[in-house]
Design a protein around this motif. Sequence first.
Motif, PDB file in Angstrom:
ATOM      1  N   MET A 260      34.915  36.272  47.978  1.00 39.66           N
ATOM      2  CA  MET A 260      35.123  37.423  47.087  1.00 39.66           C
ATOM      3  C   MET A 260      34.158  37.275  45.905  1.00 39.66           C
TER       4      MET A 260
ATOM      5  N   LYS B  33      28.788  40.883  48.406  1.00 41.97           N
ATOM      6  CA  LYS B  33      28.663  41.573  49.697  1.00 41.97           C
ATOM      7  C   LYS B  33      28.580  43.096  49.543  1.00 41.97           C
TER       8      LYS B  33
ATOM      9  N   ASP C  83      37.318  45.737  55.099  1.00 39.44           N
ATOM     10  CA  ASP C  83      38.499  46.009  54.254  1.00 39.44           C
ATOM     11  C   ASP C  83      38.834  47.506  54.250  1.00 39.44           C
TER      12      ASP C  83
ATOM     13  N   ARG D  35      45.648  39.385  58.187  1.00 38.38           N
ATOM     14  CA  ARG D  35      44.593  38.780  59.028  1.00 38.38           C
ATOM     15  C   ARG D  35      44.563  39.413  60.422  1.00 38.38           C
TER      16      ARG D  35
ATOM     17  N   GLY E 279      36.371  38.504  52.314  1.00 40.73           N
ATOM     18  CA  GLY E 279      35.998  37.098  52.101  1.00 40.73           C
ATOM     19  C   GLY E 279      36.625  36.101  53.062  1.00 40.73           C
TER      20      GLY E 279
ATOM     21  N   ARG F 147      42.828  41.273  43.259  1.00 38.85           N
ATOM     22  CA  ARG F 147      42.816  40.654  44.584  1.00 38.85           C
ATOM     23  C   ARG F 147      44.036  39.752  44.760  1.00 38.85           C
TER      24      ARG F 147
ATOM     25  N   LEU G  36      44.912  37.239  46.506  1.00 41.07           N
ATOM     26  CA  LEU G  36      44.806  35.778  46.565  1.00 41.07           C
ATOM     27  C   LEU G  36      44.493  35.164  45.198  1.00 41.07           C
TER      28      LEU G  36
ATOM     29  N   ARG H 291      36.821  26.770  52.356  1.00 43.49           N
ATOM     30  CA  ARG H 291      36.122  27.718  53.239  1.00 43.49           C
ATOM     31  C   ARG H 291      34.648  27.419  53.464  1.00 43.49           C
TER      32      ARG H 291
HETATM   33  C1  S3P Z   1      40.059  38.180  50.865  1.00 39.98           C
HETATM   34  C2  S3P Z   1      38.986  38.916  50.356  1.00 39.98           C
HETATM   35  C3  S3P Z   1      39.086  40.345  50.078  1.00 39.98           C
HETATM   36  C4  S3P Z   1      40.148  41.004  50.967  1.00 39.98           C
HETATM   37  C5  S3P Z   1      41.454  40.276  50.854  1.00 39.98           C
HETATM   38  C6  S3P Z   1      41.343  38.799  51.247  1.00 39.98           C
HETATM   39  C7  S3P Z   1      39.885  36.724  51.102  1.00 39.98           C
HETATM   40  O1  S3P Z   1      37.825  40.995  50.301  1.00 39.98           O
HETATM   41  O2  S3P Z   1      39.733  41.008  52.313  1.00 39.98           O
HETATM   42  O3  S3P Z   1      41.910  40.398  49.531  1.00 39.98           O
HETATM   43  O4  S3P Z   1      40.684  36.129  51.818  1.00 39.98           O
HETATM   44  O5  S3P Z   1      38.901  36.144  50.564  1.00 39.98           O
HETATM   45  P1  S3P Z   1      36.554  40.848  49.314  1.00 39.98           P
HETATM   46  O6  S3P Z   1      35.847  39.585  49.687  1.00 39.98           O
HETATM   47  O7  S3P Z   1      35.726  42.048  49.636  1.00 39.98           O
HETATM   48  O8  S3P Z   1      37.065  40.854  47.927  1.00 39.98           O
END
Ligand code: S3P
Length: 181
Positions: A10, A14, A33, A57, A79, A117, A119, A136
């Motif tokens: 994140m 991107k 997303d 997921r 992300g 976000r 997380l 990661r």
């Molecule tokens: C996540 C990243 C988010 C989104 C969700 C989970 C992750 O997307 O898919 O909140 O697990 O890193 P972005 O990377 O576009 O913020």
Amino acid sequence: MLNLVLVGFMGSGKTSVGKQLSNMLNMNLVDTDEIVESQSGMSISEIFAKFGESHFRDLEQKAVEVASNLENCVISTGGGVVLRKKNMEFLKKNGVVFGLSATPEEIYNRISSELHRPLLKTENPLEKVKQLLELRAPYYDQADYMTSTSNKSVHEISEEISQIFLEVKRANERSKCSISE
Ligand code: S3P
């Protein structure tokens, strides 16, 4: 026709890099997303809150499959997409995968104003970024090419990626016209 896929944490850039690449290369931009949100009719935050991360997921994997069946697109991903092996298989099937990297501090600075976000809704988001990045890193390394975004403009990063992509695409086209023995 090959897709250009962007993976990364994140706040690694991107979305901005994806937009720029889509303009430079005249390719459509899709975002996994956004596919999840439009197919479920819910925001990512709502999905996490109501059904939890593992359900998100599953929806994400379906979105990745849909995106990977497209052609000649820039695909920007969430992300955490790298966490499932199946997702990487889908994305590499007809795509060149570029990983964007940045330091935890840079990431935190970029996203500290958008802490919606799920997380990162914690007491210490910077610490959380560090933990998740460490966990990661080996997954992002599965990208075909890694690009550091540190001290580079969106334009510079996009130039770098588009040149590699065009070379890979040319080599790919050439290999279709060779007689294998
Ligand atoms: C996540 C990243 C988010 C989104 C969700 C989970 C992750 O997307 O898919 O909140 O697990 O890193 P972005 O990377 O576009 O913020």
